[in-house]
Scaffold this motif. Structure first.
Motif, mmCIF file in Angstrom:
data_model
loop_
_atom_site.group_PDB
_atom_site.id
_atom_site.type_symbol
_atom_site.label_atom_id
_atom_site.label_comp_id
_atom_site.label_asym_id
_atom_site.label_seq_id
_atom_site.Cartn_x
_atom_site.Cartn_y
_atom_site.Cartn_z
ATOM 1 N N VAL A 1 -5.193 -13.149 -12.857
ATOM 2 C CA VAL A 1 -5.354 -13.024 -11.403
ATOM 3 C C VAL A 1 -4.240 -13.798 -10.704
ATOM 4 C CG1 VAL A 1 -6.809 -13.680 -9.431
ATOM 5 C CG2 VAL A 1 -7.847 -12.599 -11.450
ATOM 6 N N ARG A 2 -3.996 -15.022 -11.179
ATOM 7 C CA ARG A 2 -2.934 -15.839 -10.576
ATOM 8 C C ARG A 2 -1.559 -15.209 -10.783
ATOM 9 N NH1 ARG A 2 -6.415 -20.326 -11.912
ATOM 10 N NH2 ARG A 2 -5.630 -20.304 -14.040
ATOM 11 N N TYR A 3 -1.369 -14.574 -11.941
ATOM 12 C CA TYR A 3 -0.101 -13.903 -12.236
ATOM 13 C C TYR A 3 0.210 -12.844 -11.172
ATOM 14 C CZ TYR A 3 3.213 -10.802 -14.620
ATOM 15 O OH TYR A 3 4.294 -10.013 -14.919
ATOM 16 N N VAL A 4 -0.772 -12.015 -10.848
ATOM 17 C CA VAL A 4 -0.556 -10.954 -9.851
ATOM 18 C C VAL A 4 -0.303 -11.558 -8.475
ATOM 19 C CG1 VAL A 4 -1.562 -8.948 -8.690
ATOM 20 C CG2 VAL A 4 -1.929 -9.272 -11.149
ATOM 21 N N ILE A 5 -1.079 -12.587 -8.115
ATOM 22 C CA ILE A 5 -0.878 -13.249 -6.821
ATOM 23 C C ILE A 5 0.545 -13.798 -6.731
ATOM 24 C CG2 ILE A 5 -1.555 -15.243 -5.400
ATOM 25 C CD1 ILE A 5 -4.444 -14.778 -6.386
ATOM 26 N N ASP A 6 1.005 -14.457 -7.807
ATOM 27 C CA ASP A 6 2.357 -15.035 -7.811
ATOM 28 C C ASP A 6 3.431 -13.965 -7.645
ATOM 29 O OD1 ASP A 6 1.252 -17.503 -8.120
ATOM 30 O OD2 ASP A 6 1.701 -17.701 -10.260
ATOM 31 N N ARG A 7 3.254 -12.814 -8.340
ATOM 32 C CA ARG A 7 4.244 -11.734 -8.195
ATOM 33 C C ARG A 7 4.283 -11.262 -6.740
ATOM 34 N NH1 ARG A 7 4.512 -13.292 -12.568
ATOM 35 N NH2 ARG A 7 5.921 -14.593 -11.385
ATOM 36 N N GLY A 8 3.140 -11.189 -6.105
ATOM 37 C CA GLY A 8 3.071 -10.759 -4.706
ATOM 38 C C GLY A 8 3.775 -11.726 -3.782
ATOM 39 N N VAL A 9 3.535 -13.019 -3.992
ATOM 40 C CA VAL A 9 4.174 -14.049 -3.158
ATOM 41 C C VAL A 9 5.683 -13.987 -3.352
ATOM 42 C CG1 VAL A 9 4.428 -16.539 -2.818
ATOM 43 C CG2 VAL A 9 2.135 -15.540 -3.109
ATOM 44 N N GLU A 10 6.120 -13.795 -4.610
ATOM 45 C CA GLU A 10 7.538 -13.679 -4.927
ATOM 46 C C GLU A 10 8.198 -12.541 -4.150
ATOM 47 O OE1 GLU A 10 7.800 -14.880 -9.469
ATOM 48 O OE2 GLU A 10 8.473 -12.825 -9.103
ATOM 49 N N SER A 11 7.551 -11.380 -4.129
ATOM 50 C CA SER A 11 8.146 -10.213 -3.463
ATOM 51 C C SER A 11 8.134 -10.419 -1.952
ATOM 52 C CB SER A 11 7.436 -8.926 -3.857
ATOM 53 O OG SER A 11 6.460 -8.588 -2.905
ATOM 54 N N GLY A 12 7.101 -11.034 -1.430
ATOM 55 C CA GLY A 12 7.081 -11.418 -0.017
ATOM 56 C C GLY A 12 7.001 -10.278 0.979
ATOM 57 N N LEU A 13 6.740 -9.062 0.500
ATOM 58 C CA LEU A 13 6.733 -7.913 1.406
ATOM 59 C C LEU A 13 5.334 -7.491 1.814
ATOM 60 C CD1 LEU A 13 9.484 -5.763 -0.338
ATOM 61 C CD2 LEU A 13 9.671 -7.022 1.819
ATOM 62 N N CYS A 14 4.339 -8.046 1.149
ATOM 63 C CA CYS A 14 2.990 -7.571 1.354
ATOM 64 C C CYS A 14 2.038 -8.640 0.829
ATOM 65 C CB CYS A 14 2.834 -6.280 0.523
ATOM 66 S SG CYS A 14 1.433 -5.315 0.947
ATOM 67 N N ARG A 15 0.861 -8.725 1.440
ATOM 68 C CA ARG A 15 -0.162 -9.637 0.928
ATOM 69 C C ARG A 15 -0.826 -8.917 -0.244
ATOM 70 N NH1 ARG A 15 -1.931 -10.242 5.558
ATOM 71 N NH2 ARG A 15 -1.294 -12.272 6.286
ATOM 72 N N VAL A 16 -0.628 -9.385 -1.449
ATOM 73 C CA VAL A 16 -1.145 -8.697 -2.639
ATOM 74 C C VAL A 16 -2.398 -9.409 -3.134
ATOM 75 C CG1 VAL A 16 -0.638 -7.966 -5.012
ATOM 76 C CG2 VAL A 16 1.156 -7.884 -3.264
ATOM 77 N N LEU A 17 -3.533 -8.741 -3.026
ATOM 78 C CA LEU A 17 -4.808 -9.330 -3.405
ATOM 79 C C LEU A 17 -5.345 -8.618 -4.648
ATOM 80 C CD1 LEU A 17 -6.416 -9.377 0.174
ATOM 81 C CD2 LEU A 17 -5.039 -11.166 -0.916
ATOM 82 N N PRO A 18 -5.464 -9.320 -5.761
ATOM 83 C CA PRO A 18 -5.920 -8.653 -6.975
ATOM 84 C C PRO A 18 -7.440 -8.515 -7.058
ATOM 85 C CG PRO A 18 -5.090 -10.871 -7.462
ATOM 86 C CD PRO A 18 -5.095 -10.717 -5.973
ATOM 87 N N THR A 19 -7.872 -7.475 -7.756
ATOM 88 C CA THR A 19 -9.250 -7.421 -8.230
ATOM 89 C C THR A 19 -9.225 -7.846 -9.689
ATOM 90 O OG1 THR A 19 -8.995 -5.119 -8.916
ATOM 91 C CG2 THR A 19 -9.925 -5.506 -6.717
ATOM 92 N N GLY A 20 -10.369 -8.304 -10.173
ATOM 93 C CA GLY A 20 -10.502 -8.612 -11.583
ATOM 94 C C GLY A 20 -11.370 -7.559 -12.248
ATOM 95 N N ALA A 21 -11.217 -7.441 -13.569
ATOM 96 C CA ALA A 21 -12.038 -6.482 -14.317
ATOM 97 C C ALA A 21 -13.484 -6.974 -14.374
ATOM 98 C CB ALA A 21 -11.488 -6.300 -15.723
ATOM 99 N N ILE A 22 -14.408 -6.046 -14.446
ATOM 100 C CA ILE A 22 -15.825 -6.381 -14.625
ATOM 101 C C ILE A 22 -16.062 -6.825 -16.064
ATOM 102 C CG2 ILE A 22 -18.147 -5.367 -14.785
ATOM 103 C CD1 ILE A 22 -17.377 -3.629 -12.329
ATOM 104 N N SER A 23 -15.455 -6.093 -17.011
ATOM 105 C CA SER A 23 -15.720 -6.385 -18.422
ATOM 106 C C SER A 23 -14.454 -6.852 -19.136
ATOM 107 C CB SER A 23 -16.286 -5.147 -19.123
ATOM 108 O OG SER A 23 -15.341 -4.106 -19.155
ATOM 109 N N VAL A 24 -14.629 -7.653 -20.140
ATOM 110 C CA VAL A 24 -13.520 -8.172 -20.938
ATOM 111 C C VAL A 24 -12.720 -6.995 -21.502
ATOM 112 C CG1 VAL A 24 -12.885 -9.513 -22.992
ATOM 113 C CG2 VAL A 24 -14.786 -10.266 -21.525
ATOM 114 N N GLY A 25 -11.423 -6.973 -21.216
ATOM 115 C CA GLY A 25 -10.550 -5.900 -21.708
ATOM 116 C C GLY A 25 -10.864 -4.547 -21.108
ATOM 117 N N ARG A 26 -11.697 -4.509 -20.065
ATOM 118 C CA ARG A 26 -12.169 -3.241 -19.467
ATOM 119 C C ARG A 26 -12.808 -2.363 -20.538
ATOM 120 N NH1 ARG A 26 -8.446 -0.135 -18.303
ATOM 121 N NH2 ARG A 26 -9.598 1.191 -16.883
#
Ligand SMILES: [Zn+2]
Length: 440
Positions: free
Chosen positions: A115-140
């Motif tokens: 989750v933090r990985y996706v947030i960090d990529r979004g902050v890096e790009s700086g073009l959009c507020r990127v809010l991740p969802t998490g999976a319900i189940s392990v490995g989906r």
């Protein structure tokens, strides 16, 4: 100081605009005063503030930045299709300042670190507020509940196994209970895979005629019904992703009337295109859920009009050209949609007499923000200056060059659409503008 697209000052005015607020488009000329990324003031009239440059955007509609509850940015694992950075560029070009990413990456987003990985990529790009969802189940995988609490703490705004349904009703029920305690919604990809089998388009006249295995409406209807009943039993907030059948719309409408905490989204392709588009076997019309029949398309539009369906979400699903050149039954499901969403809304819903422009803009702004329970999708004094400038009457042709996604798999290529995003601002900063912005 002069206002220019190349150099946006920290404080400026946008004047001469029609303000889109609360489902209405202002009749009088209005303005927005931005200072250090926040809304200093907003209202009717044309003020001048000593030493503050003004952008005269006469005739354009100024609306809050768009919020998309459903995109696939493919990072990590499938960066050849899209990255958080390239997806954010496409989002900005479509007027979006906030997007919610799906967790079906490789590896999937099923723990706090991801989750933090996706947030960090979004902050890096700086073009959009990127809010991740998490999976319900392990490995989906649909077997064990993932660490929902840790993911919520890390910033996951909802949980979903999107791309796949949660086959086990017991697991879905548990997920709803935990999500209720955490105060975040569960988003369901409502599909019964035992009904769908190897179907690759809507089951109906065209699947029979084309000799392709069909995906029956009952698959979506049954899964929507199950998850709504589980949400009712658990008092939890269920968000139904990409509603495509008249049956689902009716089920959601009734549940809302009965007080169930259910919200829903629909994609631009499901309120505009019918299954006959598959007649030439083009995989650009292959998506899941599939394009359905005229009465389904009408039911989805009616659902948006009466509020049964809360918001428009793109389900932006990039795939490479090589994959989308496969035969229809072999090609992957999904189309991109960020750059065309608003124009498809204007062209099919507003011009089609289903929704007025003010209501359409709500479906992209305050309504999706309300689904997520986030203070976005509105322009208020002191709030973040996320906004778009729209030329609502301008026509444009969808060409590969007009798309900013790393992929080009749009179902609207070659179509003339009405309604163009002229410029997008995130926290007062320009993230996109037309090549030659002709204002007014
Ligand atoms: Zn889905």
């Amino acid at each position: 100081m002069e206002w220019s697209w190349q150099r946006i000052p920290a404080e400026y005015l946008v004047t001469g605009v029609k303000l889109a607020q609360g489902g209405k488009i202002g009749a009088r000329k209005g303005f927005l005063h931005v200072k250090k990324g926040r809304v200093e003031s907003i209202g009717a009239g044309t003020p001048t503030v000593e030493g503050v440059p003004a952008l005269a955007a006469d005739g354009l509609v100024l609306a809050p930045g768009f919020v998309d509850t459903h995109v696939h940015f493919r990072e990590p694992g499938q960066e050849e299709k899209e990255t958080v950075a390239s997806g954010s560029r496409a989002a900005a070009a479509g007027g979006f300042t906030t997007v919610v990413t799906m967790p079906n990456t490789d590896p999937p987003i099923d723990n706090a670190g991801m989750v933090r990985y996706v947030i960090d990529r979004g902050v890096e790009s700086g073009l959009c507020r990127v809010l991740p969802t998490g999976a319900i189940s392990v490995g989906r995988k649909g077997e064990t509940l993932a660490e929902l609490g840790a993911m919520a703490e890390a910033g996951a705004v909802a949980f979903t196994d999107d791309g796949s349904p949660v086959a086990s009703g017991k697991l879905m029920s548990n997920a709803l209970k935990y999500a209720r305690l955490l105060g975040v919604p569960i988003m369901t990809h409502a599909e019964d895979l035992t009904i769908v089998g190897d179907g690759c388009m809507h089951a109906g006249y065209w699947s029979t005629r084309l000799g392709l295995p069909g995906m029956a409406r009952a698959s979506e209807d049954a899964a929507t019904f199950r998850d709504i009943e589980l949400a009712r039993a658990g008092g939890a907030h269920l968000h139904v992703a990409h509603v495509s059948t008249r049956g689902s719309v009716a089920i959601i409408r009734r549940a809302k009337a009965e007080g169930v905490r259910v919200t829903a989204e629909a994609t631009p392709h499901h309120f505009s295109l019918e299954h006959s588009r598959c007649r030439d076997y083009s995989p650009l019309f292959k998506m899941n859920p599939p394009l359905r029949e005229p009465e389904d398309v009408a039911a989805v539009a009616d659902g948006l009009a009466d509020g049964t369906i809360d918001c428009i979400a793109t389900d932006h699903a990039p795939h490479t050209a090589t994959e989308k050149e496969l035969q229809f039954d072999q090609a992957p499901f999904g189309v991109i949609g960020l750059e065309t969403a608003f124009a498809v809304g204007v062209t099919y819903l507003v011009e089609g007499g289903k929704l007025d422009l003010g209501r359409l803009i709500q479906c992209f702004t305050e309504r999706p923000a309300a689904v997520l329970g986030l203070p976005l999708g509105r322009l208020e004094e002191g709030g973040e200056a996320d906004f778009v400038l729209l030329a609502t009457d301008r026509e444009w042709v969808v060409t590969p060059a007009s798309l900013r996604s790393r992929s080009r798999n749009s179902a609207f290529l070659g179509e003339t659409l009405k309604g163009q995003v002229v410029a997008t601002f995130l926290r007062g900063r320009l993230t996109w503008h037309q090549e030659e912005p002709s204002l007014g």
